[in-house]
Design a protein around this motif. Structure first.
Motif, PDB file in Angstrom:
ATOM      1  N   GLU A 107      -0.330  16.295 -40.762  1.00 52.48           N
ATOM      2  CA  GLU A 107      -0.631  14.961 -41.274  1.00 52.48           C
ATOM      3  C   GLU A 107       0.265  13.913 -40.599  1.00 52.48           C
ATOM      4  O   GLU A 107      -0.191  12.824 -40.246  1.00 52.48           O
ATOM      5  CB  GLU A 107      -0.400  14.949 -42.797  1.00 52.48           C
ATOM      6  N   THR A 156       3.948   2.600 -36.208  1.00 53.99           N
ATOM      7  CA  THR A 156       3.496   3.071 -34.890  1.00 53.99           C
ATOM      8  C   THR A 156       2.174   2.406 -34.488  1.00 53.99           C
ATOM      9  O   THR A 156       1.888   2.266 -33.306  1.00 53.99           O
ATOM     10  CB  THR A 156       3.326   4.614 -34.848  1.00 53.99           C
ATOM     11  N   GLY A 196       4.086   0.129 -31.376  1.00 48.19           N
ATOM     12  CA  GLY A 196       3.880   0.742 -30.075  1.00 48.19           C
ATOM     13  C   GLY A 196       3.087   1.990 -30.243  1.00 48.19           C
ATOM     14  O   GLY A 196       2.799   2.423 -31.354  1.00 48.19           O
ATOM     15  N   ASP A 197       2.715   2.607 -29.145  1.00 51.24           N
ATOM     16  CA  ASP A 197       1.859   3.761 -29.186  1.00 51.24           C
ATOM     17  C   ASP A 197       2.597   4.968 -29.710  1.00 51.24           C
ATOM     18  O   ASP A 197       3.803   5.094 -29.563  1.00 51.24           O
ATOM     19  CB  ASP A 197       1.352   4.062 -27.775  1.00 51.24           C
ATOM     20  N   SER A 198       1.840   5.836 -30.290  1.00 51.46           N
ATOM     21  CA  SER A 198       2.367   7.165 -30.558  1.00 51.46           C
ATOM     22  C   SER A 198       2.454   7.871 -29.206  1.00 51.46           C
ATOM     23  O   SER A 198       2.036   7.338 -28.184  1.00 51.46           O
ATOM     24  CB  SER A 198       1.434   7.934 -31.488  1.00 51.46           C
ATOM     25  N   GLU A 251       3.434   5.010 -40.454  1.00 54.82           N
ATOM     26  CA  GLU A 251       2.069   4.949 -39.937  1.00 54.82           C
ATOM     27  C   GLU A 251       1.749   3.523 -39.483  1.00 54.82           C
ATOM     28  O   GLU A 251       1.229   3.297 -38.377  1.00 54.82           O
ATOM     29  CB  GLU A 251       1.071   5.413 -41.001  1.00 54.82           C
ATOM     30  N   ALA A 255       1.839  14.157 -37.608  1.00 52.97           N
ATOM     31  CA  ALA A 255       1.428  14.024 -36.202  1.00 52.97           C
ATOM     32  C   ALA A 255       0.151  13.205 -36.122  1.00 52.97           C
ATOM     33  O   ALA A 255      -0.026  12.359 -35.239  1.00 52.97           O
ATOM     34  CB  ALA A 255       1.199  15.400 -35.584  1.00 52.97           C
ATOM     35  N   PHE A 256      -0.723  13.442 -37.063  1.00 57.56           N
ATOM     36  CA  PHE A 256      -2.032  12.806 -37.119  1.00 57.56           C
ATOM     37  C   PHE A 256      -1.900  11.304 -37.417  1.00 57.56           C
ATOM     38  O   PHE A 256      -2.534  10.479 -36.770  1.00 57.56           O
ATOM     39  CB  PHE A 256      -2.807  13.519 -38.224  1.00 57.56           C
ATOM     40  N   ARG A 257      -1.062  10.984 -38.384  1.00 49.52           N
ATOM     41  CA  ARG A 257      -0.971   9.583 -38.805  1.00 49.52           C
ATOM     42  C   ARG A 257       0.097   8.811 -38.057  1.00 49.52           C
ATOM     43  O   ARG A 257      -0.071   7.634 -37.747  1.00 49.52           O
ATOM     44  CB  ARG A 257      -0.699   9.492 -40.312  1.00 49.52           C
TER      45      ARG A 257
END
Lengths: 303, 303, 303, 303
Positions: A244, A295, A299-301, A292, A246-248
């Motif tokens: 979750e 990021t 900036g980008d994940s 969440e 990593a996903f969010r």
């Protein structure tokens, strides 16, 4: 909008009600004010941003497992992975059965069993374990005032039966060498380290800087080891919610039941957030939501 | 050294002996030549590099699960995650017990149970499932010659008892809607897709390009969905070896028992490698080793 | 006091309130009157005693598994135990994981997986399975009126997803031979057999009489096989409450979610009790309590 | 044929080769002569029969768990079952997971976790635990020479890590009260009791005599408690082979890794057999086979 304003805006966007619950398994943690909220970000070129209670200390709990892991990895290098694996563990429910299946080798160094093995490893190297640990933390953060909350450590120590069971179980497989009570003493000190968001993000910044402290220029671990520590955090750092997160959020991170989460974007920044109430998987409810948003905006994940 | 030469050098550096074993659970896979080795890399600005048997077709098997997932995600968006979770699953051993604990919701879309649910979802949307699937693959790769190996599909179909058990088990929890045999037909076609390394790396390149096909400029999924697909691959793409892969290779990737692995560095490149013999965790033994060398030499991991 | 009076007294001694709950997993079972209570005992020398609703039919459900097991044991003898084991299964929770560990061999013939294998075995022998089954029941009880409740059978048939999953899972290990739907048809007919307490105790009396029907003198199974069937009932007949039943009642027995329990004292008598509300382990709450009182008063347990 | 001759004949009928293996987890047990074989039977009217090495002492190991259980049951009566359950445990594999599921309440007093709880209970009552235990054994057997083998006890004590883990794990659920090392000392003394077959069968004879010592007329436990102890042995006394034992031998019994098995027919006799090599489930290979022949020839099983 500057970053400080962004942090304030992201905080304002959090839901009015926090459905999380403050950890209560030890009395000392249960006393914390649930409305506290702090965040501190620091970039590899040492710009700093903050909001809220970012200079108030809290118990970093499991977040400290990354610090002891770093110390053990420095000393053992690849040899360390013979005693602890680097795979996600699935549900908490499986921990004991997996330990049995895997012959006493914990799935990763972020679950309790793995962190206890790491402590056992360090006891073979450190002359004065707690003092050496704090010295390491002081050198990373550049802040000598960081210490152990003795009441929290004592409180942890009194509820150690399950960790003692894990140690004895791993010992029965030959994966523990030192005295059980010494391991528990060291482990409880580790979990009871107290930091502010500001101290926490600075302490972890070397992991966003390829293993070199941006403050002193000192190399803590090699570039390759840094990548591996980040990979471990990514896959195992948020208990049963790593997917979750990593996903969010999409960054390597580590949480603690004190309500703190630290996350980092390689070559860019490290951010620490603190909000005590936890979701049902044991991670800071507002911390997750804040990161969440952060990021998405800042900036980008890494993906 | 140019990249083609680097690929050759990395191949030359592999151990003389391959301790892996070619998958044999279906006869069609067992017949493949174990000495085959191919690799193909393509960057988001469409430079391409290759070595060895990179234009020979092989069965992509579980790698195809990312493609069906992408199709289902396009159609259901966040709603999809009510029927399949995004957490790593721990050991294979736990799959059934976890499915029971989690009330028929698979841990992630990369394990069989999750991929079967994704197929079930797609059957609600696709008029001609297999044709629509291949059309999607053709649009991603720009190559209409990609197809299903009918002998492999038939072979998979004959050994479906366990997948049928998973479907019925999830149906008992209300998480399956379509006819069991239709789901299995679609699933077996999916796994039996055949590609070359070159086709495979091109097909997955949109995931390294924030969701946009670099060949056509068409947006396949949003930037946010791309990140999430990559996060799922990172945490769940290499069976029970996701941690090891993150640790050694450091990129989102997906493997299949046909011996293929595809991995990608966001905003940079996608690389597909193929070598049939598998390690004991079911991933290409030389594929893993090659990619470890590749990310060390060619460029940084995402950490 | 004569035995009929004793039965009445034991019934009067039951608690005023029944904390059990009527089974509701299929609608047909949920409609039964929870206040029904019947008991019938018959000795090997054919004296009969009864109380309450002992001549009212109810769904015997899992109790029927002993009857199909007897038929399969007659035909396969020791060979049968290659396909199903005779050990207690621990918690229901473990059933699937054990089936995986034990390579598709169910722990015993009283759990669903085991009973499904027994049905699969019988389909290899019986020309007209349902008719042959009822003929066997008629010969045991001396009562041709016993039949299958078609609405219950149809209702079971509609909620078969989990049993279908078990069949397919065992098929993947090579432990199922016949068509899944044929097995389920036979199994659902079996579970939907309806008997009165009087019919039930008479049907099982051969197991208290060393394998010989006391009514016809016909040998059903050998003395040795009788012992083994009783041993299986003793260790596996009460789901996850076999220990409690052995502990409190002390006789081999078998329960069903219809609220029936049959128990027997070797060389002495067989007793059937029926009260629909079930305790949380799935056994008749009053049935257990009544039998505990009965064995305390009427005669010794086998221990 | 008289019974002594029958014992000899049954021994002669055992297979020429013993495929079992002597327990080696502690060195002291590994040294025993694998060809030893003894049997002793005693009836409730005190007739005695024997064959072979029936007067040679061996380590009774887990058989002693019934003796400590009897002592605890005498003192706690029904209260005891709040701390340990009476259900079979399924596979050994499940022990830890079940302990977690069941909140620290062991499945039964015959598995290690349960026997450790029983020791913990007794430590609350006994002034001099080991001495009081031996006094109890002396009174049951009428033989004051029975003692603890100190080398075996010390050897057990050195390999206690797993039992220590179980104690700490149960302590974390609040189901342990006394000091861990005191519990282990008592437990290891218990397991290291040494008896001959003759002493063993005499010690357990009260369980075949409704709770009264046939030698002294003293009541040890009530009739009802006797039944329950026998029921526990029947369902849980042979590790993961309780079903097989009930099926083949048909009597309540208890085995130990020293190669002993004691079994009893209520109101009739008690028999102890000793042959060190164990089958893969940890029970005496020849002991099982001998008792199967014995119950076939000498008298009926309880079923």
């Amino acid at each position: 909008m500057n970053v400080n304003d962004l942090l304030a805006k992201l905080h304002a966007n959090l839901p009015a009600e926090n459905t999380g619950v403050v950890a209560s398994y030890i009395p000392e943690l249960a006393h914390v004010d649930p409305t506290k909220f702090g965040v501190h970000a620091v970039t590899v070129d040492q710009r700093e941003f903050c909001f809220g209670d970012s200079d108030e200390g809290f118990s970093i709990q499991s977040i400290a497992k990354v610090l002891s892991l770093t110390m053990a990895y420095q000393r053992e290098n690849q040899k360390l992975w013979k005693r602890v694996d680097v795979e996600p563990s699935g549900t908490p429910f499986n921990s004991l059965i997996q330990l049995e299946q895997d012959k006493g080798i914990p799935r990763n160094p972020m679950i309790n069993a793995g962190a206890l093995v790491v402590c056992d490893v360090l006891l073979d190297y450190l002359a004065e374990p707690r003092k050496d640990l704090l010295a390491f933390v002081h050198s990373l953060s550049g802040d000598d005032s960081i210490g152990v909350n003795e009441r929290v450590a004592a409180s942890e120590r009194e509820t150690s039966a399950r960790n003692r069971a894990l140690i004895e179980f791993m010992r029965s497989f030959g994966n523990i060498r030192n005295d059980t009570e010494r391991i528990l003493d060291f482990y409880c000190s580790l979990c009871a380290i107290e930091m502010t968001c500001s101290q926490l993000s600075r302490t972890f910044l070397f992991l966003a800087n390829q293993g070199v402290s941006p403050f002193t220029g000192e190399r803590i671990v090699s570039t390759s080891m840094t990548k591996r520590l980040n990979a471990i955090m990514q896959l195992c750092g948020l208990y049963d919610e790593a997917g979750e997160f990593a996903f969010r959020v999409g960054l390597p991170g580590k949480s603690g039941v004190g309500g703190g989460i630290v996350a980092l974007r390689p070559r860019d920044y490290c951010v620490a957030v603190w909000s005590p109430p936890l979701n049902y998987k044991g991670n800071s409810h507002f911390g997750m939501a804040f990161l969440e948003g952060f990021t998405s905006e800042v900036g980008d994940s890494i993906y």
